[in-house]
Design a protein around this motif. Structure first.
Motif, short mmCIF file in Angstrom:
data_model
loop_
_atom_site.label_atom_id
_atom_site.label_comp_id
_atom_site.label_asym_id
_atom_site.label_seq_id
_atom_site.Cartn_x
_atom_site.Cartn_y
_atom_site.Cartn_z
N ILE A 84 0.84 -1.20 0.00
CA ILE A 84 0.00 0.00 0.00
C ILE A 84 0.87 1.24 0.00
O ILE A 84 1.89 1.30 0.69
N VAL A 85 0.45 2.24 -0.76
CA VAL A 85 1.04 3.58 -0.70
C VAL A 85 0.00 4.51 -0.09
O VAL A 85 -1.09 4.67 -0.63
N GLU A 86 0.31 5.10 1.07
CA GLU A 86 -0.62 6.03 1.72
C GLU A 86 -0.15 7.46 1.51
O GLU A 86 0.98 7.81 1.87
N LEU A 93 -2.20 4.81 11.04
CA LEU A 93 -2.89 3.75 10.32
C LEU A 93 -1.90 2.88 9.55
O LEU A 93 -2.06 1.65 9.47
N ALA A 94 -0.87 3.50 8.99
CA ALA A 94 0.16 2.74 8.28
C ALA A 94 0.81 1.73 9.21
O ALA A 94 1.06 0.57 8.83
N GLU A 95 1.08 2.15 10.44
CA GLU A 95 1.71 1.24 11.41
C GLU A 95 0.77 0.12 11.82
O GLU A 95 1.19 -1.04 11.99
N ILE A 96 -0.54 0.42 11.95
CA ILE A 96 -1.52 -0.62 12.26
C ILE A 96 -1.54 -1.68 11.16
O ILE A 96 -1.57 -2.89 11.43
N LEU A 97 -1.51 -1.23 9.90
CA LEU A 97 -1.52 -2.17 8.77
C LEU A 97 -0.21 -2.94 8.69
O LEU A 97 -0.19 -4.15 8.37
N ILE A 133 1.20 -6.08 6.21
CA ILE A 133 1.05 -5.37 4.94
C ILE A 133 2.19 -4.36 4.79
O ILE A 133 2.45 -3.56 5.70
N ALA A 134 2.88 -4.39 3.67
CA ALA A 134 3.91 -3.39 3.39
C ALA A 134 3.24 -2.05 3.07
O ALA A 134 2.36 -1.99 2.21
N VAL A 135 3.64 -1.00 3.78
CA VAL A 135 3.03 0.33 3.58
C VAL A 135 4.11 1.39 3.44
O VAL A 135 5.01 1.47 4.28
N SER A 162 0.73 -1.58 -6.46
CA SER A 162 0.36 -1.25 -5.07
C SER A 162 -1.02 -0.62 -5.03
O SER A 162 -1.50 -0.08 -6.03
N ALA A 163 -1.65 -0.72 -3.87
CA ALA A 163 -2.94 -0.06 -3.64
C ALA A 163 -2.69 1.34 -3.10
O ALA A 163 -1.71 1.58 -2.39
#
Length: 590
Positions: free
Chosen positions: A367-369, A377-381, A386-388, A436-437
């Motif tokens: 994922i790219v945020e 949220l990136a850390e939660i994922l 999940i790679a963020v 990536s999403a």
């Protein structure tokens, strides 16, 4: 223990002792807000149990009087403690503000002044109430109104002032915590006995303290569990949850097995649970939510003209608006603007894995945020495997010495990030959008940011968007929503976020049309009707609870039991005419 001068130098311990006085003041205010006036005024009811007791009516009368005196002394001591703790807060700040930057010192002084003003106002009002009681004027000394029916509980006169004191204490706590996070006040040296650093606790542990926000009166006077109004509401929600994704998410969140869950893993979820339960305890169980005075306040709030500049705001009585802001706003700044439950995170992770397994959807880069803020949220994922890659136009980073790098983030200040957040205003060229999403969480309202980022992502070959926020509301803009509807994207999943009463956020997953025909089984809409199994686009939004939306009158009628339950859970008590379908006071056209 924390206040012992010999254990810490003044410079190290002043903020810890200030925090302790703030905590003590909040505890006293909450106990007074939950004070059971019915137990004071109806102590004589125990005489009906004479035939079940081993002592005569004379002894019963003596015990009742003694018990009433003890309760009066207890209440009196709470008022004394309020004054004492408020004075200590004010005195300490006057002595130790030299350790803070001037602007931060002034902020703390302002918050302490708010506390002092509220406590002094409460004590003056108590003095007036006592004089009225001693003179025989009982029209106002028991509560701020006369009960409309014998069964309706009176609201004590002290209830609302105590609620405002609680909010003022929370504001002071959050500012102290922010100053600790950003290095303006230091973590204390290790204790000589425990070899542990002592510091102001994180919110998920502070608000989880037994007797602080958690229920302080779990049992009735006879030791039996109390069947409170909030407990009855939760029972109704359990019975209706299969007819509403919103109720399902809320019930699973509030009544699920939480003892095994570590608050450190998902702080925002833990705090939401704690504050939601506290709100129900204070506003429902104490009678405010269902009182005649509250009904009048709600009717007045909904009858005010709608300002086009604030068309997406949630009207409510001022006290409830202030309380909701107190519960939510600080957490938005410290963590994230969306509160996504662990169950929804699990569903999202499972869906991403499902999409990765499809031949036409390559999400191997994760994922790219964009607009990641603190990276919460990136850390939660990431914790879910999940790679963020997290990016923001102004990361909240600070270096190892505590110095701020760059400017201040508009929404999060200098809060330290939960993971590495790199600087970018839109999709960076270094990101592989094709594999990536894209994640957009609460993109700024009326801003081109969401549209520009989605356009860049689609041009790079991206096929999957995860959007967290509102449609036709407080996130994104019309161009972004039009690009989703008419730009070849299709919604394949929709999950409710945990709400605070003022927001209407959902997690939605969109994929490019033609990328996975198996998942494109129903019409794609931005904001589907709240009625179960209705997939039509909504045309009307409830103004008092914005997550409730309808496409027509039939759906409104069918959804009535669920709507009434949701309104009660969020302390909404209005005239039925103001919430009927088609009323411009109760519903806004979309």
């Amino acid at each position: 223990t924390l206040a012992k001068e010999q254990q810490f130098s003044k410079q190290e311990s002043w903020h810890l002792r200030l925090f302790c006085h703030c905590r003590n003041l909040r505890c006293c205010a909450k106990l007074l807000a939950q004070w059971d006036t019915d137990e004071d005024t109806n102590v004589a009811d125990e005489s009906t149990q004479d035939n079940k007791r081993k002592f005569n009516s004379k002894d019963t009368s003596k015990q009742q009087k003694q018990r009433l005196r003890q309760r009066q002394q207890h209440q009196k001591s709470l008022f004394r403690s309020l004054q004492s703790e408020a004075n200590k807060i004010n005195d300490m700040l006057q002595s130790f503000l030299e350790y803070l930057p001037k602007d931060e010192a002034n902020l703390l002084l302002s918050k302490a002044s708010d506390i002092m003003g509220l406590v002094e106002k409460l004590l003056r009002q108590r003095k007036r109430e006592r004089k009225q009681s001693e003179s025989g004027d009982t029209t106002t000394n028991k509560g701020n109104r006369v009960a409309d029916t014998p069964a309706e509980k009176e609201i004590p006169w002290s209830w609302e002032p105590c609620i405002r004191i609680i909010m003022a204490c929370d504001a002071l706590y959050y500012r102290l915590y922010y100053q600790q996070l950003t290095g303006m006040i230091a973590i204390s040296s290790k204790h000589h006995e425990t070899d542990e650093a002592w510091y102001i606790p994180h919110p998920q542990f502070y608000f989880g303290l037994e007797g602080l926000t958690m229920q302080t009166k779990e049992h009735g006077t006879k030791g039996a569990p109390r069947k409170t109004k909030s407990a009855r509401l939760m029972q109704s929600a359990r019975e209706l949850k299969d007819s509403s994704p919103e109720l399902q998410t809320l019930v699973d969140h509030l009544v699920g097995k939480t003892k095994s869950q570590d608050p450190a893993n998902h702080a925002l979820e833990a705090i939401h649970r704690q504050r939601f339960k506290e709100t129900m305890s204070l506003f429902q169980d104490q009678g405010w939510a269902s009182s005649a005075s509250t009904l009048s306040r709600w009717n007045k709030a909904l009858s005010l003209p709608v300002d086009p500049e604030s068309k997406h705001e949630t009207p409510a009585p001022q006290l409830l608006m202030d309380w909701r802001d107190s519960c939510r706003d600080f957490l938005c700044h410290l963590y994230a603007y969306a509160t996504v439950s662990s169950k929804v995170i699990g569903k999202l992770v499972a869906l991403i894995a499902q999409l990765q397994n499809e031949e036409s959807m390559d999400l191997s880069e994760g994922i790219v945020e964009i607009g990641a803020g603190t990276g919460y949220l990136a850390e939660i994922l990431r914790a879910q495997g999940i790679a963020v890659q997290a990016w923001d136009i102004q990361p909240t980073s600070i270096n190892s010495t505590g110095d701020k790098r760059g400017g201040m983030n508009e929404y999060h200040g200098h809060v330290p990030p939960f993971c590495e957040v790199q600087k970018a205003s839109t999709l960076p060229s270094s990101s592989d959008g094709k594999r990536s999403a894209l994640l957009l969480c609460y993109p700024p309202p009326e801003s081109p940011m969401a549209f520009n980022t989605l356009s860049a992502y689609r041009k790079a070959g991206g096929k999957c968007l995860i959007h967290i926020g509102e449609f036709k509301g407080l996130t994104g803009d019309f161009k972004f929503e039009k690009a989703l509807r008419n730009g070849g994207m299709h919604c394949v999943a929709r999950y409710p976020c945990l709400g605070w009463g003022t927001d209407a956020a959902y997690v939605t997953v969109w994929i490019a049309k033609g990328s996975n025909p198996k998942m494109l089984t129903s019409p794609s809409v931005l904001l589907p009707c709240s009625t179960f199994n209705c997939s039509k686009e909504s045309k009307h939004r409830c103004r008092s609870l914005r997550q409730v939306v309808y496409c027509n009158q039939d759906c409104y009628d069918q959804h009535t039991p669920v709507r009434n339950c949701l309104l009660s859970l969020f302390n909404i008590h209005t005239d039925p005419d103001l919430t009927r379908f088609g009323s411009l006071k109760g519903f806004a056209p979309l």
